[in-house]
Design a protein around this motif. Structure first.
Motif, PDB file in Angstrom:
ATOM      1  N   GLU A  71      17.837  11.152 -10.573  1.00 36.38           N
ATOM      2  CA  GLU A  71      18.459  10.272  -9.595  1.00 36.38           C
ATOM      3  C   GLU A  71      17.522   9.092  -9.316  1.00 36.38           C
ATOM      4  O   GLU A  71      16.304   9.268  -9.226  1.00 36.38           O
ATOM      5  N   VAL A  72      18.103   7.922  -9.195  1.00 43.34           N
ATOM      6  CA  VAL A  72      17.334   6.722  -8.865  1.00 43.34           C
ATOM      7  C   VAL A  72      17.956   6.099  -7.621  1.00 43.34           C
ATOM      8  O   VAL A  72      19.161   5.814  -7.601  1.00 43.34           O
ATOM      9  N   ALA A  73      17.164   5.920  -6.582  1.00 42.43           N
ATOM     10  CA  ALA A  73      17.636   5.276  -5.352  1.00 42.43           C
ATOM     11  C   ALA A  73      17.302   3.792  -5.421  1.00 42.43           C
ATOM     12  O   ALA A  73      16.177   3.418  -5.778  1.00 42.43           O
ATOM     13  N   VAL A  74      18.275   2.951  -5.078  1.00 42.23           N
ATOM     14  CA  VAL A  74      18.115   1.503  -5.233  1.00 42.23           C
ATOM     15  C   VAL A  74      18.358   0.809  -3.898  1.00 42.23           C
ATOM     16  O   VAL A  74      19.385   1.032  -3.247  1.00 42.23           O
ATOM     17  N   LEU A  75      17.411  -0.027  -3.500  1.00 39.04           N
ATOM     18  CA  LEU A  75      17.517  -0.852  -2.298  1.00 39.04           C
ATOM     19  C   LEU A  75      17.467  -2.315  -2.717  1.00 39.04           C
ATOM     20  O   LEU A  75      16.947  -2.643  -3.789  1.00 39.04           O
ATOM     21  N   CYS A  76      17.973  -3.198  -1.867  1.00 39.18           N
ATOM     22  CA  CYS A  76      17.944  -4.621  -2.208  1.00 39.18           C
ATOM     23  C   CYS A  76      17.923  -5.468  -0.943  1.00 39.18           C
ATOM     24  O   CYS A  76      18.460  -5.065   0.095  1.00 39.18           O
ATOM     25  N   HIS A  77      17.297  -6.638  -1.040  1.00 37.47           N
ATOM     26  CA  HIS A  77      17.434  -7.630   0.026  1.00 37.47           C
ATOM     27  C   HIS A  77      17.396  -9.041  -0.554  1.00 37.47           C
ATOM     28  O   HIS A  77      16.835  -9.277  -1.629  1.00 37.47           O
TER      29      HIS A  77
ATOM     30  N   TYR B 247       0.823  -1.210   0.000  1.00 40.30           N
ATOM     31  CA  TYR B 247       0.000   0.000   0.000  1.00 40.30           C
ATOM     32  C   TYR B 247       0.861   1.266   0.000  1.00 40.30           C
ATOM     33  O   TYR B 247       0.384   2.344  -0.355  1.00 40.30           O
ATOM     34  N   LEU B 248       2.115   1.138   0.410  1.00 41.64           N
ATOM     35  CA  LEU B 248       3.003   2.298   0.484  1.00 41.64           C
ATOM     36  C   LEU B 248       3.189   2.945  -0.884  1.00 41.64           C
ATOM     37  O   LEU B 248       3.334   4.165  -0.998  1.00 41.64           O
ATOM     38  N   ARG B 249       3.171   2.131  -1.938  1.00 40.87           N
ATOM     39  CA  ARG B 249       3.415   2.656  -3.284  1.00 40.87           C
ATOM     40  C   ARG B 249       2.377   3.703  -3.680  1.00 40.87           C
ATOM     41  O   ARG B 249       2.707   4.721  -4.297  1.00 40.87           O
ATOM     42  N   ASP B 250       1.110   3.465  -3.313  1.00 37.20           N
ATOM     43  CA  ASP B 250       0.059   4.414  -3.685  1.00 37.20           C
ATOM     44  C   ASP B 250       0.233   5.740  -2.956  1.00 37.20           C
ATOM     45  O   ASP B 250      -0.009   6.806  -3.534  1.00 37.20           O
ATOM     46  N   GLY B 251       0.669   5.685  -1.684  1.00 35.20           N
ATOM     47  CA  GLY B 251       0.944   6.919  -0.961  1.00 35.20           C
ATOM     48  C   GLY B 251       2.087   7.702  -1.577  1.00 35.20           C
ATOM     49  O   GLY B 251       2.062   8.937  -1.625  1.00 35.20           O
ATOM     50  N   LEU B 252       3.097   6.991  -2.069  1.00 37.03           N
ATOM     51  CA  LEU B 252       4.213   7.663  -2.739  1.00 37.03           C
ATOM     52  C   LEU B 252       3.772   8.269  -4.064  1.00 37.03           C
ATOM     53  O   LEU B 252       4.199   9.372  -4.430  1.00 37.03           O
ATOM     54  N   PHE B 253       2.912   7.558  -4.806  1.00 32.29           N
ATOM     55  CA  PHE B 253       2.366   8.123  -6.045  1.00 32.29           C
ATOM     56  C   PHE B 253       1.666   9.451  -5.768  1.00 32.29           C
ATOM     57  O   PHE B 253       1.826  10.422  -6.514  1.00 32.29           O
ATOM     58  N   ASP B 254       0.871   9.502  -4.695  1.00 36.28           N
ATOM     59  CA  ASP B 254       0.141  10.730  -4.365  1.00 36.28           C
ATOM     60  C   ASP B 254       1.096  11.895  -4.117  1.00 36.28           C
ATOM     61  O   ASP B 254       0.804  13.041  -4.465  1.00 36.28           O
ATOM     62  N   LEU B 255       2.249  11.595  -3.518  1.00 34.57           N
ATOM     63  CA  LEU B 255       3.218  12.647  -3.202  1.00 34.57           C
ATOM     64  C   LEU B 255       4.041  13.068  -4.415  1.00 34.57           C
ATOM     65  O   LEU B 255       4.594  14.174  -4.434  1.00 34.57           O
ATOM     66  N   GLY B 256       4.145  12.185  -5.422  1.00 26.95           N
ATOM     67  CA  GLY B 256       4.921  12.519  -6.611  1.00 26.95           C
ATOM     68  C   GLY B 256       6.188  11.715  -6.774  1.00 26.95           C
ATOM     69  O   GLY B 256       7.044  12.061  -7.596  1.00 26.95           O
ATOM     70  N   TRP B 257       6.334  10.642  -5.994  1.00 29.41           N
ATOM     71  CA  TRP B 257       7.474   9.736  -6.159  1.00 29.41           C
ATOM     72  C   TRP B 257       6.990   8.422  -6.754  1.00 29.41           C
ATOM     73  O   TRP B 257       5.909   7.922  -6.413  1.00 29.41           O
ATOM     74  N   ALA B 258       7.799   7.857  -7.611  1.00 23.35           N
ATOM     75  CA  ALA B 258       7.485   6.577  -8.235  1.00 23.35           C
ATOM     76  C   ALA B 258       8.378   5.500  -7.639  1.00 23.35           C
ATOM     77  O   ALA B 258       9.549   5.749  -7.330  1.00 23.35           O
ATOM     78  N   THR B 259       7.827   4.308  -7.489  1.00 23.39           N
ATOM     79  CA  THR B 259       8.617   3.194  -6.974  1.00 23.39           C
ATOM     80  C   THR B 259       8.143   1.892  -7.588  1.00 23.39           C
ATOM     81  O   THR B 259       6.966   1.742  -7.925  1.00 23.39           O
ATOM     82  N   ASP B 260       9.069   0.977  -7.765  1.00 21.04           N
ATOM     83  CA  ASP B 260       8.728  -0.353  -8.263  1.00 21.04           C
ATOM     84  C   ASP B 260       9.770  -1.335  -7.746  1.00 21.04           C
ATOM     85  O   ASP B 260      10.771  -0.942  -7.122  1.00 21.04           O
ATOM     86  N   THR B 261       9.524  -2.605  -8.021  1.00 19.40           N
ATOM     87  CA  THR B 261      10.435  -3.657  -7.573  1.00 19.40           C
ATOM     88  C   THR B 261      10.737  -4.597  -8.734  1.00 19.40           C
ATOM     89  O   THR B 261       9.999  -4.654  -9.720  1.00 19.40           O
TER      90      THR B 261
ATOM     91  N   PHE C  48      14.933  -6.212  -5.529  1.00 17.82           N
ATOM     92  CA  PHE C  48      15.338  -4.810  -5.636  1.00 17.82           C
ATOM     93  C   PHE C  48      14.112  -3.899  -5.567  1.00 17.82           C
ATOM     94  O   PHE C  48      13.067  -4.191  -6.157  1.00 17.82           O
ATOM     95  N   THR C  49      14.250  -2.788  -4.868  1.00 19.38           N
ATOM     96  CA  THR C  49      13.254  -1.720  -4.860  1.00 19.38           C
ATOM     97  C   THR C  49      13.941  -0.453  -5.342  1.00 19.38           C
ATOM     98  O   THR C  49      15.054  -0.149  -4.907  1.00 19.38           O
ATOM     99  N   PHE C  50      13.301   0.268  -6.263  1.00 16.13           N
ATOM    100  CA  PHE C  50      13.925   1.502  -6.747  1.00 16.13           C
ATOM    101  C   PHE C  50      12.904   2.640  -6.748  1.00 16.13           C
ATOM    102  O   PHE C  50      11.699   2.429  -6.891  1.00 16.13           O
ATOM    103  N   PHE C  51      13.415   3.850  -6.536  1.00 16.48           N
ATOM    104  CA  PHE C  51      12.599   5.055  -6.430  1.00 16.48           C
ATOM    105  C   PHE C  51      13.110   6.106  -7.411  1.00 16.48           C
ATOM    106  O   PHE C  51      14.322   6.247  -7.604  1.00 16.48           O
ATOM    107  N   PHE C  52      12.191   6.858  -7.999  1.00 17.73           N
ATOM    108  CA  PHE C  52      12.560   8.013  -8.816  1.00 17.73           C
ATOM    109  C   PHE C  52      11.384   8.989  -8.794  1.00 17.73           C
ATOM    110  O   PHE C  52      10.273   8.633  -8.395  1.00 17.73           O
ATOM    111  N   ARG C  53      11.638  10.218  -9.187  1.00 13.81           N
ATOM    112  CA  ARG C  53      10.550  11.201  -9.224  1.00 13.81           C
ATOM    113  C   ARG C  53       9.679  10.941 -10.445  1.00 13.81           C
ATOM    114  O   ARG C  53      10.190  10.695 -11.539  1.00 13.81           O
ATOM    115  N   ASP C  54       8.367  11.039 -10.244  1.00 14.06           N
ATOM    116  CA  ASP C  54       7.496  10.770 -11.373  1.00 14.06           C
ATOM    117  C   ASP C  54       7.363  12.002 -12.264  1.00 14.06           C
ATOM    118  O   ASP C  54       7.910  13.071 -11.966  1.00 14.06           O
TER     119      ASP C  54
END
Length: 544
Positions: free
Chosen positions: A437-443, A394-408, A456-462
């Motif tokens: 800029e793209v921020a990249v996380l991994c586990h 559900y976090l992804r939709d909150g980030l979309f509302d703010l203007g950040w994009a994320t995917d895995t 991998f999870t990555f974030f960028f501005r939409d």
């Protein structure tokens, strides 16, 4: 009088159920602003205000059939990145003409027979949580119906002595566990989509659950199944093992609705554990953590889960609490004194069973991890992670509302290839967008004797324009997917191929392998009406 709760309603243009959300915590927002820049808030259109094209005329079907606009909209796409962008912005290229709901395998057979004769495409639908374009309605001259299996659900029978349960394919995760509970049994299959996905969907995509280290992946749990296709039917009995030729169960597993509709499966169930516990540790560096995970698996410790976050994901988790617990600067100073400073990695170790069994398992885990200078954080972070584990999407939709994009994206490789794969994917994700800029996380999400998965999870501005936003995401997706085969990684560890990975499938399965599977699909579905764009379609459909 017995009262039953009304069914939970699904969101039309977001992940999950109405009334459930997971707002990005303030520390995460601050971290993203620092890493990738400030966002511009975006709003989603009201899906009920959209004017949908009229449905095409369909042949008479012998099952409940709906062309309700909300029903068509809900079943138009999965819940991958571009799916949500198109649903939020009302830019859908196509919608199904109807949603049909069979009640049993005979209904399914008749619907497929009629649709095959009339040239109507059929997309099987379990929970609709695909993140690989696996259930999307795409533009076509042929009409399309979605075959929703929600009425084909429930526990059929339990053979407790053999540890088998016959379950209909449309059964959702919570309903399955609730049906097994009176028998003191569990399937133990808990993907992140568990609340919304079905047994049939798990089988069709070769799913892996968060506790698969203990219970096994879905292919380990399927003992028998039934698959219905336009030109035939596979009824494969539940057997402990067999040398009677190639295992046709493996043909159905991962078939993603292309070979037929899975209507039922007999699964291997286990005694329901009395308790679960997850202990958290910090290890000095990523390489130590990977080697520790490998050693724990080879040692045969009876853990149910191992999850190792890289330094960036650990940094986010400790600062924001998304990894289970938010740590104050004072507490992090204490951790640095214990040898867990910058570059540390968070490791979650899960055990299940009786309290005595859990104490023994986690005790042995601590003894092994001492050699890697691990610092125990106790069970607090693990309790928080268990509480939130099905809310994280559900976090992804909150980030979309703010203007950040994320995917895995997820993959897997042998232990020898894992370091190179980790570096290659991180590098390509971080460097593909020249002006962003793209921020990249991994586990590490799952571990095996011969290798492990990387998630991998990555974030960028939409972008304001949805087509531009999808193009940015597609560039990242193409670049990362192209790297996987070259770095000895699989295209998918547990999400499946769908239509988005299909153009790369021959690089993993081989041209002759794809040709063999396509021939099997033609035998079962001569007119090619079933989910025609998954697995074998070479056309890049990331931006459709």
């Amino acid at each position: 009088m017995k009262h039953t709760a009304p069914p939970r309603r699904r969101k039309l243009n977001a992940w999950g159920f109405e009334g459930v959300s997971f707002s990005p915590p303030r520390p995460l927002r601050s971290w993203l602003e620092e890493r990738i820049g400030p966002p511009e808030p975006r709003s989603a259109v009201d899906p009920r205000s959209l004017r949908l094209p009229a449905p095409a005329r369909l042949p008479d079907l012998p099952v409940p059939t709906s062309d309700d606009p909300a029903d068509r909209l809900l079943h138009a796409r999965g819940r991958g990145f571009s799916d949500l962008v198109r649903l939020r912005t009302g830019t859908l290229p196509a919608l199904p003409d109807a949603v049909v709901r069979p009640e049993d395998a005979t209904d399914v057979q008749e619907v497929l027979r009629i649709c095959s004769r009339a040239g109507v495409r059929v997309i099987p639908w379990g929970g609709g949580t695909s993140v690989t374009g696996g259930v999307n309605t795409l533009p076509s001259a042929a009409p399309t119906v979605v075959l929703d299996l929600e009425r084909l659900s429930g526990l059929v029978a339990v053979d407790a002595r053999s540890g088998h349960a016959r379950v209909r394919a449309g059964t959702l995760g919570p309903a399955l566990e609730a049906a097994l509970a009176p028998h003191r049994l569990t399937l133990g299959h808990f993907p992140q989509s568990w609340e919304l996905s079905t047994l049939g969907g798990w089988v069709a995509t070769r799913s892996s659950g968060q506790e698969s280290l203990g219970f096994g992946r879905i292919e380990d749990l399927v003992a028998g199944l039934e698959l219905v296709a336009p030109a035939g039917r596979l009824s494969l009995p539940a057997l402990p093992a067999s040398a009677a030729g190639p295992d046709l169960r493996q043909l159905a597993l991962g078939s993603e609705g292309r070979f037929g509709v899975i209507t039922e499966a007999t699964v291997r169930v286990s005694p329901r554990p009395a308790r679960r516990a997850v202990e958290a540790f910090l290890l000095p560096q990523w390489e130590d953590g990977v080697e520790a995970v490998r050693e724990m698996v080879l040692a045969g410790l009876p853990l149910h889960m191992l999850r190792l976050s890289d330094p960036t994901e650990t940094e986010v988790g400790l600062a924001t609490g998304t990894g289970g617990h938010a740590w104050s600067p004072l507490a992090r100073g204490w951790l640095r004194l214990r040898g867990a400073g910058p570059g540390s990695c968070l490791l979650l170790c899960g055990a299940a069973g009786t309290p005595r069994e859990i104490r023994w398992t986690l005790g042995e885990t601590r003894r092994l991890l001492k050699r890697y200078r691990a610092v125990s954080l106790g069970e607090g972070p693990g309790r928080r992670w268990l509480l939130d584990r099905f809310r994280h999407p559900y976090l992804r939709d909150g980030l979309f509302d703010l203007g950040w994009a994320t995917d895995t994206l997820e993959t897997a490789a042998s232990w020898s290839a894992l370091p190179g794969l980790y570096r290659a994917v991180r590098l390509v994700l971080a460097s593909t967008l020249p002006n962003e800029e793209v921020a990249v996380l991994c586990h590490v999400s799952h571990a095996y004797r011969d290798g492990a998965s990387l998630y991998f999870t990555f974030f960028f501005r939409d972008a304001e324009d949805p087509e531009e936003m999808i193009a940015l995401w597609a560039a990242l997706k193409r670049a990362a997917t192209s790297v996987l085969p070259a770095a000895a990684g699989t295209l998918s560890h547990h999400h499946g191929i769908g239509s988005w990975h299909a153009p790369w499938y021959a690089r993993e399965a081989g041209t002759d392998g794809v040709r063999l599977l396509a021939a099997a699909a033609r035998e079962l579905d001569p007119q090619g009406i079933l989910n025609p764009h998954v697995l074998f379609d070479p056309v890049d459909r990331l931006e459709v």
